[in-house]
Design an enzyme around this catalytic site. Sequence first.
Site, short mmCIF file in Angstrom:
data_model
loop_
_atom_site.label_atom_id
_atom_site.label_comp_id
_atom_site.label_asym_id
_atom_site.label_seq_id
_atom_site.Cartn_x
_atom_site.Cartn_y
_atom_site.Cartn_z
N LYS A 110 0.85 -1.18 0.00
CA LYS A 110 0.00 0.00 0.00
C LYS A 110 0.89 1.23 0.00
O LYS A 110 2.04 1.17 0.44
CB LYS A 110 -0.88 0.02 1.26
CG LYS A 110 -2.17 0.80 1.08
CD LYS A 110 -3.20 -0.02 0.33
CE LYS A 110 -4.49 0.73 0.12
NZ LYS A 110 -5.58 -0.14 -0.31
P1 NAD Z 1 -13.02 7.54 -2.76
O1 NAD Z 1 -12.00 8.56 -2.50
O2 NAD Z 1 -13.51 7.37 -4.14
O3 NAD Z 1 -14.30 7.81 -1.81
C1 NAD Z 1 -14.22 7.95 -0.44
C2 NAD Z 1 -15.59 8.42 0.04
O4 NAD Z 1 -15.61 8.44 1.46
C3 NAD Z 1 -15.95 9.85 -0.41
O5 NAD Z 1 -17.31 9.88 -0.77
C4 NAD Z 1 -15.75 10.66 0.86
O6 NAD Z 1 -16.56 11.82 0.90
C5 NAD Z 1 -16.15 9.66 1.91
N1 NAD Z 1 -15.64 9.95 3.23
C6 NAD Z 1 -14.42 10.41 3.60
N2 NAD Z 1 -14.38 10.57 4.93
C7 NAD Z 1 -15.59 10.19 5.40
C8 NAD Z 1 -16.17 10.11 6.68
N3 NAD Z 1 -15.48 10.47 7.77
N4 NAD Z 1 -17.44 9.66 6.78
C9 NAD Z 1 -18.16 9.31 5.69
N5 NAD Z 1 -17.66 9.36 4.46
C10 NAD Z 1 -16.40 9.80 4.32
O7 NAD Z 1 -12.45 6.17 -2.17
P2 NAD Z 1 -12.86 4.68 -2.54
O8 NAD Z 1 -11.92 4.22 -3.58
O9 NAD Z 1 -14.32 4.60 -2.74
O10 NAD Z 1 -12.45 3.92 -1.20
C11 NAD Z 1 -13.33 3.82 -0.08
C12 NAD Z 1 -12.88 2.67 0.79
O11 NAD Z 1 -12.89 1.47 0.02
C13 NAD Z 1 -11.47 2.77 1.36
O12 NAD Z 1 -11.44 2.15 2.62
C14 NAD Z 1 -10.66 1.96 0.38
O13 NAD Z 1 -9.45 1.47 0.96
C15 NAD Z 1 -11.62 0.86 0.09
N6 NAD Z 1 -11.39 0.13 -1.16
C16 NAD Z 1 -11.36 0.75 -2.36
C17 NAD Z 1 -11.16 0.03 -3.51
C18 NAD Z 1 -11.21 0.65 -4.88
O14 NAD Z 1 -11.15 -0.10 -5.87
N7 NAD Z 1 -11.35 1.94 -5.02
C19 NAD Z 1 -10.93 -1.35 -3.45
C20 NAD Z 1 -10.98 -1.97 -2.21
C21 NAD Z 1 -11.21 -1.23 -1.07
#
Ligand code: NAD
Length: 421
Positions: A110
């Site tokens: 990561k």
């Molecule tokens: P992103 O940046 O696209 O979205 C993050 C979202 O979370 C945004 O809508 C933001 O406003 C919101 N957010 C931030 N702080 C917050 C809070 N305190 N309370 C509520 N909402 C809040 O990110 P993403 O890619 O969607 O990732 C989200 C999660 O999923 C992370 O934990 C990431 O590690 C995990 N994840 C992502 C992927 C991927 O393919 N993008 C894959 C596996 C896991």
Amino acid sequence: MKGKKMDQNNPYEMAVKQTENVGKLLGLDQELIDFLTKPQRELTVNFPVRLDDGRVRMFTGFRVQHNFARGPCKGGIRYHPNVSLDEVRALAMWMTWKCAVMGIPFGGAKGGVICNPKEMSQGEIERMTRRYVTEISMIIGPQKDIPAPDVYTDSQTMAWIMDTYSMNRGYMIPGVVTGKPLEIGGSKGRDEATSRGLMYVIREAAKVKNIELKGATVAIQGYGNVGWHAARLLHQEAGCKIVAVSDSKGGITSRNGLDPIKVYEHKQKTGSVQNMEGADNITQEDLLETECTILIPAALENVIRKDNANKIRAEIIAEGANGPTTPEADRILFDKGIMVIPDILANAGGVTVSYFEWVQNLQFYFWSLDEVKSRLLQMMTEAFETVYGIARSQNVDLRTAAYMLAMKRVARAMELRGFYP
Ligand code: NAD
């Protein structure tokens, strides 16, 4: 960590605790547990970036590679003010287990940069990305470590990463990063892959719990890549009713159901899901406590804790985010009979299609969207069935079962390879 109380807010301590617990359950040697709880390689970089107003600001970034036993490392890059070395370590370790649960030939890594992309221009984010990648370029590469998107990074960020790495080598190397735009080597279906995989395992969980998904209510924390695609797919393809969603500014609810596309457009226009016509504003706490069939945390870690786990009123929690539930909360949820589909299984669709993208890049041969979807469906369903089977036979929760499967696979690979020299 021995003799010391775990810090609930430290994701690395949480990841170590989970790993130690399952290591003992599996009867692994303490030496092996020690190995598995420590990242194999960690790089911290401090580097300058010229801002739009001509000033130069120093940034700090990390790349942590947790384990190489089963293949090159794989894991996203996060841009957030709260990024820390411990957070990146935890996320790297979870990636190792996630790849092992899915049976894909990667170890976990990561990366992250401490920054607030919301306060930076596109030009500043691009210069920061290019410099950060140059700083970590000696340890990444298609055969070494392949980054991908994570919080506040997207396909554009991946395009800059690919370009920077390629410019420094003198030829295009698409396999250095996944989650790229389609036009430069991305895979069809990658943008929605995490959420599609999430929907596939939710379907399997609903089957074993005898829940009809059509009309089932869903609350989602986070409306970014994972949250918004999950809302859209569960609504369009599974017939679920999205009753609450939130983002970093707060949440909204509607018992009649929200239209995910309208919410997305509203967020694009106003910068937040809040204050939408026909919906009521709610707090982050309200969202997690919403009465619903499926709760999807899809933002950050440590949001379901000892202090709020008892207030959760969902039948299934599907962890879109990484590390949203603390071990104390896990126990409370298990006792309440709430099924938690753990992050290392629930959100593994993203890394699975990233693996497909990497394979396509190495072969310079691209698959159709139907091929991507059907292979993803097969792998997610198989992984759920295997994990569920272990949970049933060992009488443990799904997280423990997924860890047991993953750690066994990694431990076996390490045993076969031996401890060099
Ligand atoms: P992103 O940046 O696209 O979205 C993050 C979202 O979370 C945004 O809508 C933001 O406003 C919101 N957010 C931030 N702080 C917050 C809070 N305190 N309370 C509520 N909402 C809040 O990110 P993403 O890619 O969607 O990732 C989200 C999660 O999923 C992370 O934990 C990431 O590690 C995990 N994840 C992502 C992927 C991927 O393919 N993008 C894959 C596996 C896991």
